[in-house]
Design a protein around this motif. Sequence first.
Motif, mmCIF file in Angstrom:
data_model
loop_
_atom_site.group_PDB
_atom_site.id
_atom_site.type_symbol
_atom_site.label_atom_id
_atom_site.label_comp_id
_atom_site.label_asym_id
_atom_site.label_seq_id
_atom_site.Cartn_x
_atom_site.Cartn_y
_atom_site.Cartn_z
ATOM 1 N N ARG B 109 0.831 -1.212 0.000
ATOM 2 C CA ARG B 109 0.000 0.000 0.000
ATOM 3 C C ARG B 109 0.862 1.258 0.000
ATOM 4 N NH1 ARG B 109 -2.194 3.801 -0.769
ATOM 5 N NH2 ARG B 109 -4.280 4.588 -0.205
ATOM 6 N N CYS B 112 2.168 3.409 -3.183
ATOM 7 C CA CYS B 112 1.438 4.472 -3.897
ATOM 8 C C CYS B 112 0.925 5.467 -2.888
ATOM 9 C CB CYS B 112 0.276 3.875 -4.682
ATOM 10 S SG CYS B 112 -0.754 5.141 -5.470
ATOM 11 N N GLN B 114 0.891 9.152 -3.625
ATOM 12 C CA GLN B 114 0.149 10.238 -4.280
ATOM 13 C C GLN B 114 -0.595 9.725 -5.511
ATOM 14 O OE1 GLN B 114 3.573 9.744 -4.444
ATOM 15 N NE2 GLN B 114 4.414 11.613 -5.400
ATOM 16 N N ARG B 115 -1.515 10.490 -5.944
ATOM 17 C CA ARG B 115 -2.329 10.113 -7.096
ATOM 18 C C ARG B 115 -1.475 9.894 -8.328
ATOM 19 N NH1 ARG B 115 -7.928 10.737 -7.663
ATOM 20 N NH2 ARG B 115 -8.849 10.761 -5.591
ATOM 21 N N GLN B 116 -1.800 8.853 -9.008
ATOM 22 C CA GLN B 116 -1.028 8.415 -10.159
ATOM 23 C C GLN B 116 -1.981 7.884 -11.224
ATOM 24 O OE1 GLN B 116 2.075 7.975 -11.155
ATOM 25 N NE2 GLN B 116 3.200 8.815 -9.410
ATOM 26 N N THR B 117 -1.399 7.584 -12.370
ATOM 27 C CA THR B 117 -2.154 6.777 -13.328
ATOM 28 C C THR B 117 -1.958 5.320 -12.903
ATOM 29 O OG1 THR B 117 -0.199 6.534 -14.700
ATOM 30 C CG2 THR B 117 -1.677 8.344 -15.244
ATOM 31 N N ASN B 118 -2.771 4.427 -13.452
ATOM 32 C CA ASN B 118 -2.605 3.014 -13.149
ATOM 33 C C ASN B 118 -1.215 2.534 -13.572
ATOM 34 O OD1 ASN B 118 -5.128 2.438 -11.981
ATOM 35 N ND2 ASN B 118 -6.082 2.404 -14.005
ATOM 36 N N CYS B 121 1.333 3.724 -10.997
ATOM 37 C CA CYS B 121 1.042 3.371 -9.603
ATOM 38 C C CYS B 121 2.021 2.314 -9.077
ATOM 39 C CB CYS B 121 -0.384 2.836 -9.510
ATOM 40 S SG CYS B 121 -0.828 2.196 -7.891
ATOM 41 N N ILE B 123 1.805 0.363 -6.643
ATOM 42 C CA ILE B 123 1.154 -0.906 -6.295
ATOM 43 C C ILE B 123 1.060 -1.798 -7.519
ATOM 44 C CG2 ILE B 123 -1.022 -1.932 -5.518
ATOM 45 C CD1 ILE B 123 -1.470 0.612 -3.838
#
Lengths: 144, 144
Positions: B109, B112, B114-118, B121, B123
């Motif tokens: 967990r 990741c 901060q906000r990312q693209t898939n 990411c 993870i």
Amino acid sequence: MRIGELAKQVGCDVETVRYYEREGLIAEPERDQSGYRSYGVSHLETLQFIRHGRSLGMKLVEIRQLLNFRHHPDGDCSGVDALLDVQLERIEEQIAAMGTLKEQLIALRAECEQRQTNRGCGIMRSLNQAVQIRQCPCHRDESV
Amino acid sequence: MRIGELAKQVGCDVETVRYYEREGLIAEPERDQSGYRSYGVSHLETLQFIRHGRSLGMKLVEIRQLLNFRHHPDGDCSGVDALLDVQLERIEEQIAAMGTLKEQLIALRAECEQRQTNRGCGIMRSLNQAVQIRQCPCHRDESV
DNA sequence: GCACACCCTGTAGTAGCTACAGAGTCAAGA
DNA sequence: TCTTGACTCTGTAGCTACTACAGGGTGTGC
């Protein structure tokens, strides 16, 4: 590569690979002239992804969701994060539940310390009672 | 008493009672003139015994063993004690395994934040790797 | 007489594989 | 060339402990 080789590389059973295919988790591979499945690197990667998830206790429906995210690489990964958070929550709940169970079993086990007949055994006597909070030794401390 | 009443008293489903009967865990009850099952106190007690065991995480095969002990009230209860010890061992193992799993999920967990693209990411990137001890973040601390 | 709750049997579904049966294919050795 | 053994194929059944119907009969209160 053929199915046996693929299974060996990811450390799972051949039947499991075919099962994932039936379930639509991995794409149907090409067949060689004998009708044998023929896999490439992308199959290997997907299978690794799945087994990695399974090794972390994820369910196949959840892995299916993650594979979906994987098919949209430019999408926002907040769904992935949320899914992981759900996993964590679930496992924490399970750990707590198991802790309770353990305490209950210890309490029950303590009901029989010396050798007895089955009839006289405190464990058996407790089990014969209904599960009742604050009544049987194993559920004595449970909250209502 | 009829099956609905019995099920209500022990707090399980009618279908579950019939299932236990099919499985041979409770004796086949008499039937009234309509063909309805007619239960007595001994059925109730056996069912309570079973549900009590289930509430403690026991498997039906194990409960079957305990019922066997119960049919030999003058036998030595060391089998009961041993069965309980196995339960405890199992649950302790499960708790330990879940603890490991939790640590692995926490590590994953954390990949990741901060906000990312898939695609980006952490993870997802980790899951794409094979499960490899000391290689992917979630299995980094695992012993060989 | 009717509605509704209850009961019956039998079967199928759940999760994630695992384990066959019965058949075909391939490569190496005698 | 023949054979042996390892591999592959499809399809089906089994595991756990229930749960959920379908399609039918029964009992009770109004």
